[in-house]
Motif scaffolding. Structure first.
Motif, PDB file in Angstrom:
ATOM      1  N   GLN A 213       6.960-106.595 -10.125  1.00  0.00           N
ATOM      2  CA  GLN A 213       6.081-107.119 -11.386  1.00  0.00           C
ATOM      3  C   GLN A 213       6.119-105.858 -12.340  1.00  0.00           C
ATOM      4  O   GLN A 213       6.087-106.622 -13.656  1.00  0.00           O
ATOM      5  N   ARG A 214       6.218-104.821 -12.156  1.00  0.00           N
ATOM      6  CA  ARG A 214       6.485-103.811 -13.208  1.00  0.00           C
ATOM      7  C   ARG A 214       7.104-102.386 -12.424  1.00  0.00           C
ATOM      8  O   ARG A 214       6.744-102.251 -11.135  1.00  0.00           O
TER       9      ARG A 214
ATOM     10  N   PRO B 255      13.930-109.266 -18.344  1.00  0.00           N
ATOM     11  CA  PRO B 255      12.437-108.889 -18.755  1.00  0.00           C
ATOM     12  C   PRO B 255      12.119-107.540 -18.121  1.00  0.00           C
ATOM     13  O   PRO B 255      11.221-106.997 -18.469  1.00  0.00           O
ATOM     14  N   LEU B 256      12.680-107.217 -16.954  1.00  0.00           N
ATOM     15  CA  LEU B 256      12.529-106.150 -16.367  1.00  0.00           C
ATOM     16  C   LEU B 256      12.824-104.627 -17.234  1.00  0.00           C
ATOM     17  O   LEU B 256      11.976-103.810 -17.383  1.00  0.00           O
TER      18      LEU B 256
ATOM     19  N   ARG C 172      13.048-105.041 -20.472  1.00  0.00           N
ATOM     20  CA  ARG C 172      12.105-105.168 -21.566  1.00  0.00           C
ATOM     21  C   ARG C 172      11.033-104.515 -21.370  1.00  0.00           C
ATOM     22  O   ARG C 172      10.130-103.934 -22.308  1.00  0.00           O
ATOM     23  N   GLN C 173      10.140-104.285 -20.177  1.00  0.00           N
ATOM     24  CA  GLN C 173       9.017-103.511 -19.771  1.00  0.00           C
ATOM     25  C   GLN C 173       9.262-102.158 -20.497  1.00  0.00           C
ATOM     26  O   GLN C 173       8.154-101.550 -20.797  1.00  0.00           O
ATOM     27  N   LEU C 174      10.281-101.548 -20.580  1.00  0.00           N
ATOM     28  CA  LEU C 174      10.727-100.156 -20.736  1.00  0.00           C
ATOM     29  C   LEU C 174      11.120-100.167 -22.178  1.00  0.00           C
ATOM     30  O   LEU C 174      11.599 -98.922 -22.514  1.00  0.00           O
TER      31      LEU C 174
END
Length: 415
Positions: free
Chosen positions: A226-227, A260-261, A263-265
């Protein structure tokens, strides 16, 4: 040291296996319900160690208008209001230069030969079963222009240590009689005797089975990340539905899930999905002549590979089509083009598949330490060469994670 790998496709499983050979504890997290169930499941199956020329090529400019105007084109493009798409396309067009292609080819050959040597070593030591074939590869041409360009590419790669043969039409048919249906349309082929084929899904499963009784290996299916959980600049854990999973280092090897993973960072990795399709036809009881050698029909962009008792036929590049649906028109086109070459194949018995190849504009994968956070690594963006480059990419990453020197100059592949 404990390393958490996100993704159980051929890249993630190769990385896990290499790390276990070095004594590193490994946990693999997979969002899906099985090992190699997505991009790696039914790809083309060719291990193209000596033919790694990128999709980005000067010839693209000549072919692109013709492709975009044909419904049965090997490349289909759907524009989208997506900055990611247009960033990727801009960098792709920049990579379509002769000097860039020559440099990229040399760099990719170095990685592919490393990968080949490691796969052969693993086969010898661990007796891995994955429908492996040492049957060579023919790239077949129907038009004189592309055939001449292929001659030049073969010479370029020969100067870089690749061993390929240029065959005229009669020589091609003598070597692979199943191509007789091409008749006068056959110009010739590039033959690479050392090329191989294999099933990336079975390879990934075989690696898992070799490790599954190892107490320092764990695979957790149906476990999407999830994050990331950060501690200062470093990644401390990943959050899943089951809670946090902690480790000393984290590797993102999740194909298109990498985007997307990261992109969280705050990252914007230049990885874009190139959708492709395949047919898998059981050969048991089939009398129709099928190729004994792996074949790439260059103009149609269809690859044919015998994987044990299955003929795998894979094709097409669809840009801007992100889902895993299988459009009836694309599958009908693929079947029609296969029938043109092998008219008696009972394609109604074939298993159909669609997958998203996670590609960079240059064709080079991204392998190394992320610049976005500490204790974070990336192994993604291999495009159509994931199986071919998997073992070499794993070796580079494992060397850095364990403080060893990289087996090759990996600067061209770093994030």
């Amino acid at each position: 040291m404990h390393v958490c790998i996100i993704g159980a496709g051929v890249i993630g499983m190769s990385t896990a296996f290499m790390l276990r050979q070095k004594g590193v504890k490994v946990t693999v997290l997979e969002a899906g319900s099985q090992v190699a169930g997505q991009t790696s499941f039914a790809n083309g199956g060719q291990l193209s160690y000596s033919y790694v020329a990128p999709l980005a090529d000067p010839g693209v400019f000549k072919d692109l208008p013709r492709w975009l105007l044909k419904n049965d084109s090997p490349l289909r493009f759907k524009p989208a209001l997506s900055p990611q798409q247009w960033r990727w396309l801009l960098h792709f067009l920049k990579a379509c230069r002769g000097d860039v292609v020559r440099r990229t080819t040399a760099q990719m050959l170095t990685l592919s030969y490393l990968s080949r040597d490691i796969l052969h070593d693993w086969q010898e030591r661990f007796n891995l079963e994955f429908a492996h074939q040492n049957n060579g590869k023919l790239i077949v041409f129907r038009s004189p222009g592309p055939f001449q360009h292929a001659r030049e590419q073969a010479q370029l790669q020969a100067d870089m240590g690749s061993s390929q043969q240029v065959l005229e039409a009669a020589q091609v048919l003598e070597l692979e009689p199943s191509l007789q249906t091409l008749g006068s349309r056959l110009q010739g082929a590039i033959y690479t005797p050392s090329e191989e084929a294999g099933d990336a899904y079975l390879f990934s499963v075989a690696l898992h089975e070799r490790m599954q009784n190892d107490r320092d290996y764990q695979l957790k299916l149906n476990t999407p990340v999830q994050r990331f959980v950060r501690e200062g600049r470093d990644i401390r854990a990943v959050q899943t539905a089951e809670g946090e999973i902690q480790a000393d280092q984290f590797v993102v090897a999740s194909g298109m899930g990498t985007v997307p993973l990261l992109r969280q960072l705050g990252g914007r990795p230049l990885i874009y999905p190139l959708k492709g399709y395949s047919l898998s036809l059981p050969l048991e009881g089939l009398n129709q002549a099928v190729p004994a050698i792996s074949v790439t029909d260059y103009e149609q962009r269809i690859v044919y590979a015998r994987l044990g008792e299955v003929l795998r036929m894979a094709a097409m590049v669809d840009i801007g089509f992100d889902g895993l649906d299988i459009p009836a028109d694309r599958m009908a086109t693929l079947k029609q083009q296969v029938k043109d070459l092998f008219p008696a194949l009972p394609l109604e018995q074939a298993q159909t598949w669609a997958g998203l190849r996670p590609a960079t504009p240059s064709g080079k994968p991204i392998v190394g330490a992320s610049t976005l956070a500490g204790r974070l690594w990336v192994n993604a963006g291999h495009g159509a060469l994931g199986f071919t480059l998997a073992c070499g990419s794993a070796a580079i990453l494992a060397a850095h994670l364990t403080g060893e020197a990289s087996p090759i100059d990996d600067a061209p592949f770093r994030p």
